[in-house]
Design a protein around this motif. Structure first.
Motif, PDB file in Angstrom:
ATOM      1  N   ALA A   1       0.897  13.488   8.066  1.00 41.54           N
ATOM      2  CA  ALA A   1      -0.474  13.934   7.789  1.00 41.54           C
ATOM      3  C   ALA A   1      -0.449  15.246   6.992  1.00 41.54           C
ATOM      4  N   ASN A   2       0.479  16.142   7.341  1.00 38.37           N
ATOM      5  CA  ASN A   2       0.655  17.397   6.602  1.00 38.37           C
ATOM      6  C   ASN A   2       1.047  17.134   5.158  1.00 38.37           C
ATOM      7  N   ARG A   3       1.967  16.179   4.946  1.00 33.21           N
ATOM      8  CA  ARG A   3       2.401  15.850   3.582  1.00 33.21           C
ATOM      9  C   ARG A   3       1.261  15.225   2.791  1.00 33.21           C
ATOM     10  N   PHE A   4       0.385  14.445   3.450  1.00 31.47           N
ATOM     11  CA  PHE A   4      -0.816  13.938   2.773  1.00 31.47           C
ATOM     12  C   PHE A   4      -1.674  15.113   2.306  1.00 31.47           C
ATOM     13  N   ASP A   5      -1.937  16.060   3.246  1.00 27.62           N
ATOM     14  CA  ASP A   5      -2.797  17.211   2.956  1.00 27.62           C
ATOM     15  C   ASP A   5      -2.244  18.084   1.824  1.00 27.62           C
ATOM     16  N   GLN A   6      -0.919  18.194   1.752  1.00 26.16           N
ATOM     17  CA  GLN A   6      -0.278  19.017   0.730  1.00 26.16           C
ATOM     18  C   GLN A   6      -0.126  18.287  -0.605  1.00 26.16           C
ATOM     19  N   GLY A   7      -0.464  16.993  -0.625  1.00 33.12           N
ATOM     20  CA  GLY A   7      -0.342  16.222  -1.847  1.00 33.12           C
ATOM     21  C   GLY A   7       1.068  15.746  -2.149  1.00 33.12           C
TER      22      GLY A   7
ATOM     23  N   LEU B   1       0.814  -1.211   0.000  1.00 27.75           N
ATOM     24  CA  LEU B   1       0.000   0.000   0.000  1.00 27.75           C
ATOM     25  C   LEU B   1       0.848   1.261   0.000  1.00 27.75           C
ATOM     26  N   LEU B   2       2.043   1.165   0.547  1.00 30.50           N
ATOM     27  CA  LEU B   2       2.901   2.342   0.629  1.00 30.50           C
ATOM     28  C   LEU B   2       4.070   2.288  -0.343  1.00 30.50           C
ATOM     29  N   SER B   3       4.019   1.407  -1.291  1.00 26.20           N
ATOM     30  CA  SER B   3       5.139   1.292  -2.218  1.00 26.20           C
ATOM     31  C   SER B   3       4.730   1.778  -3.596  1.00 26.20           C
ATOM     32  N   ALA B   4       5.505   2.700  -4.121  1.00 24.58           N
ATOM     33  CA  ALA B   4       5.187   3.230  -5.440  1.00 24.58           C
ATOM     34  C   ALA B   4       6.023   2.595  -6.540  1.00 24.58           C
ATOM     35  N   GLY B   5       7.161   2.014  -6.183  1.00 28.26           N
ATOM     36  CA  GLY B   5       8.069   1.472  -7.194  1.00 28.26           C
ATOM     37  C   GLY B   5       7.954  -0.027  -7.322  1.00 28.26           C
ATOM     38  N   PRO B   6       8.616  -0.587  -8.330  1.00 24.51           N
ATOM     39  CA  PRO B   6       8.577  -2.020  -8.539  1.00 24.51           C
ATOM     40  C   PRO B   6       9.379  -2.790  -7.503  1.00 24.51           C
ATOM     41  N   SER B   7      10.339  -2.133  -6.883  1.00 19.26           N
ATOM     42  CA  SER B   7      11.162  -2.786  -5.880  1.00 19.26           C
ATOM     43  C   SER B   7      10.666  -2.362  -4.508  1.00 19.26           C
ATOM     44  N   LEU B   8      10.372  -3.301  -3.649  1.00 21.49           N
ATOM     45  CA  LEU B   8       9.708  -3.003  -2.386  1.00 21.49           C
ATOM     46  C   LEU B   8      10.624  -3.196  -1.191  1.00 21.49           C
ATOM     47  N   ALA B   9      10.362  -2.436  -0.126  1.00 26.37           N
ATOM     48  CA  ALA B   9      11.161  -2.546   1.082  1.00 26.37           C
ATOM     49  C   ALA B   9      10.506  -3.444   2.105  1.00 26.37           C
TER      50      ALA B   9
ATOM     51  N   ILE C   1       3.960   5.957  10.230  1.00 26.11           N
ATOM     52  CA  ILE C   1       2.602   5.545   9.917  1.00 26.11           C
ATOM     53  C   ILE C   1       2.402   4.130  10.440  1.00 26.11           C
ATOM     54  N   VAL C   2       1.189   3.839  10.912  1.00 29.01           N
ATOM     55  CA  VAL C   2       0.830   2.477  11.334  1.00 29.01           C
ATOM     56  C   VAL C   2      -0.339   2.028  10.466  1.00 29.01           C
ATOM     57  N   ILE C   3      -0.161   0.856   9.841  1.00 26.18           N
ATOM     58  CA  ILE C   3      -1.184   0.295   8.959  1.00 26.18           C
ATOM     59  C   ILE C   3      -1.709  -1.000   9.563  1.00 26.18           C
ATOM     60  N   ASP C   4      -3.029  -1.162   9.594  1.00 27.91           N
ATOM     61  CA  ASP C   4      -3.644  -2.419  10.001  1.00 27.91           C
ATOM     62  C   ASP C   4      -3.453  -3.404   8.847  1.00 27.91           C
ATOM     63  N   ALA C   5      -2.658  -4.430   9.079  1.00 26.50           N
ATOM     64  CA  ALA C   5      -2.329  -5.395   8.023  1.00 26.50           C
ATOM     65  C   ALA C   5      -3.536  -6.225   7.599  1.00 26.50           C
ATOM     66  N   ASN C   6      -4.565  -6.285   8.416  1.00 23.64           N
ATOM     67  CA  ASN C   6      -5.764  -7.050   8.066  1.00 23.64           C
ATOM     68  C   ASN C   6      -6.694  -6.289   7.134  1.00 23.64           C
ATOM     69  N   THR C   7      -6.770  -4.975   7.311  1.00 25.67           N
ATOM     70  CA  THR C   7      -7.702  -4.172   6.520  1.00 25.67           C
ATOM     71  C   THR C   7      -7.011  -3.233   5.541  1.00 25.67           C
ATOM     72  N   GLY C   8      -5.727  -2.964   5.777  1.00 23.83           N
ATOM     73  CA  GLY C   8      -5.017  -1.992   4.954  1.00 23.83           C
ATOM     74  C   GLY C   8      -5.284  -0.559   5.370  1.00 23.83           C
TER      75      GLY C   8
ATOM     76  N   ASP D   1       1.041  10.377  -1.488  1.00 24.89           N
ATOM     77  CA  ASP D   1      -0.275   9.819  -1.813  1.00 24.89           C
ATOM     78  C   ASP D   1      -0.585   8.685  -0.833  1.00 24.89           C
ATOM     79  N   PRO D   2      -1.611   8.833   0.028  1.00 23.21           N
ATOM     80  CA  PRO D   2      -1.914   7.791   1.007  1.00 23.21           C
ATOM     81  C   PRO D   2      -2.422   6.500   0.376  1.00 23.21           C
ATOM     82  N   ASN D   3      -2.863   6.538  -0.866  1.00 24.60           N
ATOM     83  CA  ASN D   3      -3.370   5.336  -1.532  1.00 24.60           C
ATOM     84  C   ASN D   3      -2.273   4.514  -2.185  1.00 24.60           C
ATOM     85  N   THR D   4      -1.263   5.175  -2.726  1.00 17.86           N
ATOM     86  CA  THR D   4      -0.191   4.451  -3.420  1.00 17.86           C
ATOM     87  C   THR D   4       1.128   4.496  -2.672  1.00 17.86           C
TER      88      THR D   4
END
Length: 129
Positions: A60-66, A19-27, A43-50, A69-72
């Protein structure tokens, strides 16, 4: 049953990290087994629901400023906490840093799998149980 649970936890962790990875190579492959898993997460993500359970005010400020991207996850580099049992507590943290968002494999696989930076799979296979 323990092996199945470990495999499920690793799979859930990988899915949440996606959910938080934008590139083809993941951490999502690594963690620091020698530290408190909640220390320093942005950030804390619920692994069951995402679902995002918590973020730092700065993120949160960086989300608000664009800027992130919290989705990708595009634009994010830092430490992600994964909550496997939906209790709001970080169970494992993983890095989204470095080239292509990944800590090099050599750094993950060099040394004891129960201490320092290690692969999550190696940690659960050799150290948990």
């Amino acid at each position: 049953m323990r092996t199945a649970r470990r495999t499920a936890l690793i799979g859930l962790g990988a899915a949440a990290a996606l959910l938080l990875s934008a590139g083809p190579s993941l951490a999502h492959e690594c963690m620091n087994a020698s530290k408190n898993q909640a220390a320093g997460v942005q950030i804390v993500i619920d692994a069951n629901t995402g679902a995002i359970e918590w973020t730092t005010p700065g993120l949160a400020n960086r989300f608000d400023q664009g800027l992130v991207d919290p989705n990708t996850g595009e634009g994010f580099h830092g430490l992600v906490g994964l909550d496997f049992d939906s209790d709001g507590v970080v169970d494992v943290s993983t890095y989204i840093v470095g080239r292509e968002g990944e800590i090099p494999d050599k750094a993950q696989l060099n040394g004891d799998p129960c201490h320092g930076v290690t692969s999550i799979e190696a940690f659960f296979t050799h150290c948990v149980g």
